[in-house]
Structure formats: structure tokens, C-alpha cells
Design a protein around this motif. Structure first.
Motif, PDB file in Angstrom:
ATOM      1  N   PRO A  64      -2.230   1.412  -8.090  1.00  0.00           N
ATOM      2  CA  PRO A  64      -3.021   2.632  -8.327  1.00  0.00           C
ATOM      3  C   PRO A  64      -2.169   3.894  -8.212  1.00  0.00           C
ATOM      4  N   ILE A  65      -1.137   3.843  -7.375  1.00  0.00           N
ATOM      5  CA  ILE A  65      -0.262   5.018  -7.217  1.00  0.00           C
ATOM      6  C   ILE A  65       0.581   5.226  -8.480  1.00  0.00           C
ATOM      7  N   ALA A  66       1.040   4.144  -9.087  1.00  0.00           N
ATOM      8  CA  ALA A  66       1.800   4.269 -10.342  1.00  0.00           C
ATOM      9  C   ALA A  66       0.923   4.900 -11.419  1.00  0.00           C
ATOM     10  N   LYS A  67      -0.344   4.476 -11.459  1.00  0.00           N
ATOM     11  CA  LYS A  67      -1.265   5.028 -12.471  1.00  0.00           C
ATOM     12  C   LYS A  67      -1.563   6.494 -12.202  1.00  0.00           C
ATOM     13  N   PHE A  68      -1.689   6.838 -10.925  1.00  0.00           N
ATOM     14  CA  PHE A  68      -1.924   8.234 -10.556  1.00  0.00           C
ATOM     15  C   PHE A  68      -0.750   9.108 -11.013  1.00  0.00           C
ATOM     16  N   ILE A  69       0.489   8.656 -10.720  1.00  0.00           N
ATOM     17  CA  ILE A  69       1.673   9.450 -11.081  1.00  0.00           C
ATOM     18  C   ILE A  69       1.780   9.583 -12.601  1.00  0.00           C
ATOM     19  N   GLU A  70       1.450   8.492 -13.299  1.00  0.00           N
ATOM     20  CA  GLU A  70       1.502   8.525 -14.764  1.00  0.00           C
ATOM     21  C   GLU A  70       0.535   9.580 -15.322  1.00  0.00           C
ATOM     22  N   LYS A  71      -0.662   9.645 -14.724  1.00  0.00           N
ATOM     23  CA  LYS A  71      -1.683  10.577 -15.228  1.00  0.00           C
ATOM     24  C   LYS A  71      -1.464  12.002 -14.753  1.00  0.00           C
ATOM     25  N   LYS A  72      -1.147  12.164 -13.468  1.00  0.00           N
ATOM     26  CA  LYS A  72      -1.177  13.506 -12.870  1.00  0.00           C
ATOM     27  C   LYS A  72       0.166  13.971 -12.345  1.00  0.00           C
TER      28      LYS A  72
END
Ligand code: ZN
Length: 135
Positions: A64-72
Motif C-alpha cells: 500500500p505504501i508503494a501505491k501511495f508514493i506512486e499516486k501522491k
């Protein structure tokens, strides 16, 4: 019941790049690293008063942290409030129509139990409650 802020979670793509700022510039007490396989992250903790700063580095693109960094991008990820009764807090939130990401507590760093509220129910601030292991 919630009694204080336990930690603030900050998403980073590399712990090694960001640890020196907190350790050497702000000179916070470095409490070490811990891997949390359930969340596919490695965390580095710093103590500042009663609060910890939790840097979170993803260990997999599925994290979930990788996805967060990718988005925001990198930055503040969540605020974690400390409770002494996580299960009854979750039940109470649900009874107040709060959407939970975790309707049951899961394992966090350092043997804690954690649960996330859905950001749609918390003004887009990702909110965690955590119960730390009694020492
Ligand atoms: Zn956290």
C-alpha cells in the motif's frame, strides 16, 4: 479509549535516503528498523517525546505504501492514535457509520495491533488506531 498520538507515518521510497535527516539533522532518537510483512514495509522509528515518527519504505510494488508514493509522492501517510481497547473502538466506530479499512485488528510493528479507518470517513486523513503491547 484513545489517549494520545502514538506515531506519524511518513512514506518514503528509501529509508537510507531519509534516515539521516531525522537522525543527524533533527537529532531524534533512532529506535531501529522493523519489517512488517503483512503490510509489505520496513519501518524506521524515531522517538520525539511520547510520539514516534515512523518512516515506511515499501518492500514490494504491491505494498500500500508503494501505491501511495506512486499516486501522491513521498510524504505524510497517516496519523496513529494510541488506544487501550482497539477491538471495542473499532466496534464503536462502525456503530457511528465510520468505514473501516480493517474491521479486525492486524499486526503492526513491534507486536502492536493496528487498524486503519477509511480516509473517506476521516476527511481524507488516513487514520490508524494502535494498541501497543504492554511492557
Ligand atoms: Zn502506523
Amino acid at each position: 479509549m484513545i489517549s494520545k498520538i502514538n506515531h506519524i507515518g511518513i512514506a518514503v521510497s528509501s529509508l537510507e535516503d531519509h534516515i539521516p535527516f531525522y537522525r543527524d539533522v533533527l537529532q531524534l532518537e533512532f529506535r531501529g528498523k522493523d519489517e512488517v510483512p503483512e503490510q509489505k514495509v520496513i519501518v524506521a522509528m524515531f522517538q520525539v517525546g511520547e510520539v514516534q515518527i515512523e518512516l515506511l519504505e515499501p518492500t514490494s510494488p504491491e505494498s500500500p505504501i508503494a501505491k501511495f508514493i506512486e499516486k501522491k509522492g513521498e510524504g505524510i501517510h497517516h496519523i496513529a492514535y494510541q488506544t487501550d481497547a482497539i477491538e471495542s473502538d473499532i466496534r464503536e466506530f462502525i456503530s457511528k457509520n465510520i468505514r473501516m479499512i480493517d474491521e479486525k485488528p492486524r499486526s503492526g510493528a513491534h507486536d502492536s495491533k493496528i487498524a486503519f479507518l477509511h480516509p473517506k470517513s476521516s476527511g481524507r486523513v488516513l487514520t490508524e488506531i494502535c494498541q501497543v503491547k504492554e511492557k
